[in-house]
Design an enzyme around this catalytic site. Structure first.
Site, PDB file in Angstrom:
ATOM      1  N   ASP A  28      -4.634  -6.818  -0.011  1.00  0.00           N
ATOM      2  CA  ASP A  28      -5.483  -7.897  -0.504  1.00  0.00           C
ATOM      3  C   ASP A  28      -6.545  -8.226   0.549  1.00  0.00           C
ATOM      4  O   ASP A  28      -7.292  -7.347   0.966  1.00  0.00           O
ATOM      5  CB  ASP A  28      -4.590  -9.100  -0.863  1.00  0.00           C
ATOM      6  CG  ASP A  28      -5.309 -10.223  -1.567  1.00  0.00           C
ATOM      7  OD1 ASP A  28      -5.556 -10.106  -2.778  1.00  0.00           O
ATOM      8  OD2 ASP A  28      -5.619 -11.224  -0.903  1.00  0.00           O
ATOM      9  N   HIS A  54       0.624  -7.147  -8.242  1.00  0.00           N
ATOM     10  CA  HIS A  54      -0.271  -7.160  -7.088  1.00  0.00           C
ATOM     11  C   HIS A  54       0.459  -7.070  -5.752  1.00  0.00           C
ATOM     12  O   HIS A  54      -0.077  -6.539  -4.778  1.00  0.00           O
ATOM     13  CB  HIS A  54      -1.101  -8.451  -7.135  1.00  0.00           C
ATOM     14  CG  HIS A  54      -2.048  -8.640  -6.010  1.00  0.00           C
ATOM     15  ND1 HIS A  54      -3.088  -7.782  -5.736  1.00  0.00           N
ATOM     16  CD2 HIS A  54      -2.119  -9.619  -5.056  1.00  0.00           C
ATOM     17  CE1 HIS A  54      -3.776  -8.222  -4.685  1.00  0.00           C
ATOM     18  NE2 HIS A  54      -3.198  -9.326  -4.249  1.00  0.00           N
TER      19      HIS A  54
END
Length: 299
Positions: A110, A277
């Site tokens: 991320d 994610h």
């Protein structure tokens, strides 16, 4: 020095990196690997991955990015320069040099992946291998923004609003915003665990952290794009591994490998993993099955 709660066997250190102090968890005596978390996590997100890397013979350094966790949270500065990925990457290079490592592999998830991307561009002799988890390049994602992306990743456009609108709105109930954000990131029930959520909230429930996070995203929508444009044809030269969650947004909206091949002159490989994610929390074994051979490969 204290042992990090989520990384038993690691030593916690606060390392001066230029004008900021970066918090790190460190263990091992082998080839160095730097682990960089994303938003809204801290270095604790690597609790299932870092020990396995240590057992495989690596020296593992898991850091809190500036503005996050227990690292310093400086004022953003003009154009949010102090939260540019260039500044955040320089922090981490200084940390590794302070530990005696001039060249190392870096794994970024991320926001940490975006810092790692900038690091590979600005410090190519330092980055031996680069792994980015569940991201496409920032400039690519902004350039291809549409209703679907803006809906799925609404915080990219919320957090960049001028001070102090998002700070006040999140600060009114940080636990609610954090939980909703984590629930949207994860594709696996029960992940993050309750213990990790408490740890993330310990750091998130701090006005300085909330402001730093907004500055991180404001920089990404401004000065980081300026730096990308100024790069021209500059490309990542290190071998690059891109992994993403099959249940997440990035793989659904982008040809992830194609986006990274546009940004790299060296070899690019990767695949989707069976998760959302949070690869390192949802699917650590699958992640390690790809990560270990990549990190162990000779230069």
């Amino acid at each position: 020095m204290t042992a990090p709660e989520f990384l038993q066997g690691f030593i916690g250190r606060d390392i001066l990196a230029g004008e900021v102090t970066i918090h790190a968890a460190i263990a091992g005596n082998g080839p160095p690997v730097l682990l960089l978390h994303g938003h809204p996590q801290t270095h604790a997100t690597w609790h299932a991955v870092a020990p396995a890397l240590l057992a495989a013979g690596f020296t593992v350094v898991a850091c809190d990015l500036r503005g996050y966790g227990d690292s310093d949270k400086p004022y953003g500065g003009e154009d949010h320069v102090n939260y540019s990925k260039r500044a955040m990457a320089a922090d981490q290079v200084r940390v590794m040099r302070a530990l005696g490592f001039e060249r190392f592999a870096v794994v970024g998830h991320d926001r940490g992946g975006r810092v790692a991307h900038r690091m590979a561009l600005d410090h190519p002799t330092a980055v031996r291998r680069l792994a980015v988890l569940d991201i496409a390049p920032t400039a690519t994602m902004y350039a291809k923004t549409d209703k679907e992306f803006a809906t799925r990743y609404f915080w990219w456009f919320f957090l960049i609003q001028p001070f102090d609108l998002p700070e006040r709105m999140i600060g009114a109930d940080p636990a609610f915003f954090l939980d909703r954000h984590l629930d949207g990131q994860s594709g696996t029930p029960g992940i993050p665990t309750a213990a990790l959520r408490r740890e993330y909230l310990r750091c998130y429930d701090n006005p300085a952290t909330i402001h730093a996070i907004c500055e991180d995203y404001r920089a990404a929508a401004g000065i980081d794009l300026d730096h990308d444009r100024a790069d021209g044809e500059k490309r990542v030269t290190a071998p690059l591994l891109a992994l993403w969650g099959a249940l997440g947004t990035v793989g659904a909206l982008y040809d992830v490998l194609a986006t990274w091949r546009e940004k790299a002159s060296g070899p690019v490989q990767g695949k989707a993993l069976p998760c959302g994610h949070l690869l390192q929390e949802e699917a650590p074994d699958a992640l390690l099955a790809e990560l270990l051979p990549f990190l162990q490969a000779p230069d």
